[in-house]
Write a protein that holds these residues in place. Sequence first.
Motif, PDB file in Angstrom:
ATOM      1  N   VAL A  91       0.835  -1.201   0.000  1.00  0.00           N
ATOM      2  CA  VAL A  91       0.000   0.000   0.000  1.00  0.00           C
ATOM      3  C   VAL A  91       0.872   1.255   0.000  1.00  0.00           C
ATOM      4  N   LEU A  92       1.992   1.196   0.714  1.00  0.00           N
ATOM      5  CA  LEU A  92       2.855   2.375   0.822  1.00  0.00           C
ATOM      6  C   LEU A  92       3.756   2.563  -0.394  1.00  0.00           C
ATOM      7  N   ALA A  93       4.099   1.423  -1.057  1.00  0.00           N
ATOM      8  CA  ALA A  93       5.095   1.483  -2.137  1.00  0.00           C
ATOM      9  C   ALA A  93       4.796   2.537  -3.213  1.00  0.00           C
ATOM     10  N   PRO A  94       3.528   2.630  -3.704  1.00  0.00           N
ATOM     11  CA  PRO A  94       3.266   3.618  -4.757  1.00  0.00           C
ATOM     12  C   PRO A  94       3.566   5.041  -4.308  1.00  0.00           C
ATOM     13  N   TYR A  95       3.477   5.326  -3.010  1.00  0.00           N
ATOM     14  CA  TYR A  95       3.736   6.673  -2.514  1.00  0.00           C
ATOM     15  C   TYR A  95       5.204   6.891  -2.193  1.00  0.00           C
ATOM     16  N   LEU A  96       5.889   5.821  -1.747  1.00  0.00           N
ATOM     17  CA  LEU A  96       7.265   5.986  -1.277  1.00  0.00           C
ATOM     18  C   LEU A  96       8.314   5.706  -2.345  1.00  0.00           C
ATOM     19  N   ALA A  97       7.970   4.845  -3.327  1.00  0.00           N
ATOM     20  CA  ALA A  97       8.992   4.390  -4.264  1.00  0.00           C
ATOM     21  C   ALA A  97       9.531   5.537  -5.102  1.00  0.00           C
ATOM     22  N   SER A  98      10.826   5.517  -5.346  1.00  0.00           N
ATOM     23  CA  SER A  98      11.468   6.521  -6.186  1.00  0.00           C
ATOM     24  C   SER A  98      11.135   6.254  -7.640  1.00  0.00           C
ATOM     25  N   SER A  99      10.926   7.328  -8.407  1.00  0.00           N
ATOM     26  CA  SER A  99      10.644   7.142  -9.834  1.00  0.00           C
ATOM     27  C   SER A  99      11.932   7.201 -10.654  1.00  0.00           C
ATOM     28  N   ASP A 100      13.067   7.400  -9.977  1.00  0.00           N
ATOM     29  CA  ASP A 100      14.344   7.370 -10.690  1.00  0.00           C
ATOM     30  C   ASP A 100      14.557   5.989 -11.302  1.00  0.00           C
ATOM     31  N   PRO A 101      15.255   5.937 -12.457  1.00  0.00           N
ATOM     32  CA  PRO A 101      15.527   4.622 -13.060  1.00  0.00           C
ATOM     33  C   PRO A 101      16.386   3.765 -12.129  1.00  0.00           C
TER      34      PRO A 101
END
Lengths: 97, 218
Positions: free
Chosen positions: A16-26
């Motif tokens: 649940v948290l991953a979509p908010y916390l994950a970095s969008s950097d490659p």
Amino acid sequence: MKLLYAGLAIALLISVLAPYLASSDPDGLESAAESVIDEERFAELEEADPAIESPMPDYSIEGKGKLGEILAISAGTIGILVISFGLAKVLKSNRSN
Amino acid sequence: MHIPDSFMPLSQALVYWAIALPFIFMSFRWARKDMDDMKIPILAALSAGIFAIQALNIPIGMGTSGHMVGAALVAIIFGSPFAGVLVLTLVLLVQGIVFADGGITVMGANILNMGVISGFVGYYSFVALRSKNIDIKVSAFFGAWLGLFISSIATAIEMSIAGTFPLVPGLVAMGTFHFVIGIIGEGLITAIAIAAIAKARPDLVDSKITEDSKEALL
């Protein structure tokens, strides 16, 4: 079985948290590719289609935004739990036959 | 570190499948021998946790991010690198087929790198350090870090054989990024998880390792 529920609870919380916390950097491989391959070839590789079409590419459901990402990752988490549980059961029961 | 299909010619991808398959079969054999009603739920919960945490990319600076792989963690908990191979095989299969993360044709290479190499290097480094009586958290940290780092080096070499990366710049770029990803994404998380599990369920982690490493030394 208590461990299963505790593990599942932690895994779903991360899902649940991953979509908010994950970095969008490659990631490391993509970043390396960007820095060592020339631009034209990199674009070519990036645009190439995968060998099969996936139902939820990039851990998302088309048009559903963050909620779609939460659902996709949660579905994967539960899916993996079921598959690994099932496979381990099958492999183990083979032994007693 | 998931290689996409376009990064490797099919002929080479099949070679890595051929190398990975025996390890996958041996991991099934390990499960047949080692699984019992107590361990099955632990394996399932760990697999789910590894999948979820792999979706969480951590920024490491330099415009790059990385995530945990987890093969070393699973191998340490179950006292066998084949446990790591089994879990990573399942996770990579689902990621590749359902989520387009890592190609299908190159999945053999991804299983080899993240399951076999990071699992074996991670586990045996951990065992070697533990046999020298080094603290369990330190051993877990260093083993997991080295497992990830070596697997990134292997990936750079595969990418160079594939003609996708030039060898030296590829090694430098992959090595640099994963040196850091290995510290945060792999080392720290593995050390924290192992410390927590060793505290809550000491029967799960250390006794088997110390026995195994003693046997290995004798």
